[in-house]
Write a protein that holds these residues in place. Structure first.
Motif, PDB file in Angstrom:
ATOM      1  N   GLU A 120      22.255  51.932  61.066  1.00  0.00           N
ATOM      2  CA  GLU A 120      23.574  51.611  60.784  1.00  0.00           C
ATOM      3  C   GLU A 120      23.893  50.317  60.494  1.00  0.00           C
ATOM      4  N   ALA A 121      23.242  49.343  61.337  1.00  0.00           N
ATOM      5  CA  ALA A 121      23.514  47.992  61.322  1.00  0.00           C
ATOM      6  C   ALA A 121      22.762  47.534  60.296  1.00  0.00           C
ATOM      7  N   PHE A 122      21.547  48.034  59.705  1.00  0.00           N
ATOM      8  CA  PHE A 122      21.198  47.414  58.453  1.00  0.00           C
ATOM      9  C   PHE A 122      22.032  47.930  57.502  1.00  0.00           C
ATOM     10  N   ARG A 123      22.442  48.997  57.410  1.00  0.00           N
ATOM     11  CA  ARG A 123      23.244  49.479  56.028  1.00  0.00           C
ATOM     12  C   ARG A 123      24.380  48.525  56.095  1.00  0.00           C
ATOM     13  N   SER A 124      25.189  48.297  57.232  1.00  0.00           N
ATOM     14  CA  SER A 124      26.463  47.445  57.137  1.00  0.00           C
ATOM     15  C   SER A 124      26.054  46.111  56.522  1.00  0.00           C
ATOM     16  N   ALA A 125      25.088  45.374  57.190  1.00  0.00           N
ATOM     17  CA  ALA A 125      24.628  44.118  56.714  1.00  0.00           C
ATOM     18  C   ALA A 125      24.211  44.210  55.464  1.00  0.00           C
ATOM     19  N   GLU A 126      23.446  44.980  54.659  1.00  0.00           N
ATOM     20  CA  GLU A 126      22.949  44.901  53.423  1.00  0.00           C
ATOM     21  C   GLU A 126      24.388  45.370  52.464  1.00  0.00           C
ATOM     22  N   GLN A 127      25.398  45.995  52.986  1.00  0.00           N
ATOM     23  CA  GLN A 127      26.496  46.290  52.127  1.00  0.00           C
ATOM     24  C   GLN A 127      27.463  44.949  52.210  1.00  0.00           C
ATOM     25  N   VAL A 128      27.197  44.176  53.301  1.00  0.00           N
ATOM     26  CA  VAL A 128      28.046  43.064  53.190  1.00  0.00           C
ATOM     27  C   VAL A 128      27.314  41.809  52.089  1.00  0.00           C
ATOM     28  N   ARG A 129      26.173  41.926  52.237  1.00  0.00           N
ATOM     29  CA  ARG A 129      25.045  41.143  51.259  1.00  0.00           C
ATOM     30  C   ARG A 129      25.704  41.528  50.109  1.00  0.00           C
ATOM     31  N   GLN A 130      25.633  42.818  49.602  1.00  0.00           N
ATOM     32  CA  GLN A 130      25.518  43.247  48.356  1.00  0.00           C
ATOM     33  C   GLN A 130      27.230  42.916  47.659  1.00  0.00           C
ATOM     34  N   ARG A 131      28.080  43.074  48.490  1.00  0.00           N
ATOM     35  CA  ARG A 131      29.456  42.552  47.801  1.00  0.00           C
ATOM     36  C   ARG A 131      29.721  41.077  47.743  1.00  0.00           C
ATOM     37  N   ARG A 132      28.866  40.301  48.586  1.00  0.00           N
ATOM     38  CA  ARG A 132      28.909  38.946  48.428  1.00  0.00           C
ATOM     39  C   ARG A 132      28.332  38.555  46.896  1.00  0.00           C
ATOM     40  N   LEU A 133      26.831  39.160  46.954  1.00  0.00           N
ATOM     41  CA  LEU A 133      26.103  38.837  45.719  1.00  0.00           C
ATOM     42  C   LEU A 133      26.898  39.190  44.271  1.00  0.00           C
ATOM     43  N   MET A 134      27.513  40.705  44.554  1.00  0.00           N
ATOM     44  CA  MET A 134      27.978  41.093  43.388  1.00  0.00           C
ATOM     45  C   MET A 134      29.318  40.368  42.803  1.00  0.00           C
ATOM     46  N   MET A 135      29.980  39.710  43.729  1.00  0.00           N
ATOM     47  CA  MET A 135      31.185  38.772  43.405  1.00  0.00           C
ATOM     48  C   MET A 135      30.600  37.642  42.876  1.00  0.00           C
ATOM     49  N   ASN A 136      29.615  37.006  43.691  1.00  0.00           N
ATOM     50  CA  ASN A 136      29.223  35.628  43.254  1.00  0.00           C
ATOM     51  C   ASN A 136      28.562  35.591  41.884  1.00  0.00           C
ATOM     52  N   LEU A 137      27.615  36.671  41.797  1.00  0.00           N
ATOM     53  CA  LEU A 137      26.992  36.878  40.373  1.00  0.00           C
ATOM     54  C   LEU A 137      27.606  37.569  39.255  1.00  0.00           C
ATOM     55  N   ARG A 138      29.030  37.901  39.630  1.00  0.00           N
ATOM     56  CA  ARG A 138      29.770  38.592  38.606  1.00  0.00           C
ATOM     57  C   ARG A 138      29.139  39.767  37.810  1.00  0.00           C
TER      58      ARG A 138
END
Length: 255
Positions: A120-138
Motif C-alpha cells: 500500500e505504501a508503494f502504491r500510494s507513493a507512486e500515485q503521488v509521483r504519477q500525479r506530479r509527473l502528469m501535471m508537470n509534463l502535461r
C-alpha cells in the motif's frame, strides 16, 4: 533474475538483460504500434530501463531452499524488491520524466491485487509521483495509457523468449503466453490478439505485423550447472559461469 530450469543447469537471465531485449524490440516496432513522434524515445527508454532496479539485486543471486532453485523475480523477497523498484524509477526519472511515468504505472500494476502495508505504501507513493509527473509534463492521459500498453507488450515479448525453452510449443510453452499478449489488444486494429510461436530454436514468428521487418535481438544469459551449485553455492557457481549471447530473430507473418 529470470530463472529457467534447463535440466542439468539453471538458465539465469538478469532483469536488465531482459530489458535490453525489450529495448531492441521497441526500436523495431512498426509505426502502427508506436508512432514515430516526440514521445517514441520515451517509450524506448522506458523499455530499456524498466528493470534497472534489479541491477544490484541480480549481482548476487540468492538460493530459494523451498523451491530448490535460485530466487526468481516472481518470488524474490518483497521488501528489498519494493525498495529497489522505487530506486530504479527514481534513476529513470533523473534522465526521462516521461519514461519514469510509464515505469511507475508499469510497476504499480503489479501491486494492484497485493495486500499489506508495504504494498500500500508503494502504491500510494507512486500515485503521488504519477500525479506530479502528469501535471508537470502535461501528459495526455489517453496517450499515456497506450504507451503503458506498449511498455507492457515489450516486456511480455522479451519474457516470452526468456521464460520459454527455444522451440517450445503447445503445452511446453510458458502458461503466461499460450493465449498471446493481451497488452496488444488495445493497440492492434479490431482488437486482434498478438501471438508468438517458434519457427525453430532461433527464429520466432508473430501472428500480426508488429515490427518494421525481420528483427534480430541479442539475449545475454548464463547456464549455471546444478552440480556446481551443489558444490560451491549459487553465488560462486554463477560468477564462474560464462555469460553467453544468444541471437534470436523475430519475423512478422507472411504477407
Amino acid at each position: 533474475m529470470i530463472v529457467r530450469d534447463g535440466g542439468d543447469s539453471f538458465v539465469l537471465i538478469r532483469q536488465h538483460d531482459h530489458a535490453a531485449v525489450s529495448e531492441q524490440l521497441a526500436r523495431a516496432l512498426a509505426p502502427e504500434l508506436l508512432p514515430p513522434d516526440s514521445l517514441r524515445a520515451g517509450v524506448v527508454y522506458a523499455a530499456a530501463q524498466h528493470d534497472r532496479g534489479w541491477i544490484e539485486l541480480d549481482e548476487t543471486p540468492i538460493w530459494n531452499d523451498a523451491a530448490g532453485r535460485p530466487y526468481a523475480f516472481e518470488d524474490y523477497p518483497l521488501l528489498p524488491k519494493i525498495a529497489y523498484y522505487r530506486r530504479g524509477i527514481d534513476e529513470v526519472e533523473a534522465v526521462s520524466p516521461y519514461s519514469a511515468l510509464l515505469c511507475s504505472l508499469f510497476y504499480q500494476a503489479f501491486f494492484e491485487s497485493l495486500e499489506g502495508e508495504a504494498c500500500e505504501a508503494f502504491r500510494s507513493a507512486e500515485q503521488v509521483r504519477q500525479r506530479r509527473l502528469m501535471m508537470n509534463l502535461r501528459a495526455d492521459p489517453e496517450r499515456t495509457r497506450l504507451d503503458l500498453l506498449r511498455l507492457q507488450l515489450l516486456d511480455s515479448l522479451s519474457l516470452y523468449v526468456c521464460l520459454n525453452e527455444p522451440g517450445a510449443a503447445g503445452r511446453d510453452e510458458h502458461p503466461w503466453y499460450r493465449e498471446g499478449f493481451p497488452a496488444a489488444d488495445g493497440l492492434l486494429p479490431h482488437g486482434r490478439r498478438l501471438r508468438a510461436s517458434w519457427i525453430d530454436e532461433q527464429r520466432l514468428l508473430l501472428s500480426e505485423k508488429a515490427l518494421l521487418g525481420e528483427t534480430k535481438v541479442e539475449l545475454r544469459l548464463k547456464r549455471v550447472p546444478k552440480a556446481r551449485i551443489a558444490a560451491v553455492g549459487i553465488d560462486e557457481a554463477c560468477r564462474a559461469s560464462e555469460l553467453e549471447t544468444v541471437e534470436l530473430v523475430w519475423r512478422n507473418p507472411p504477407v
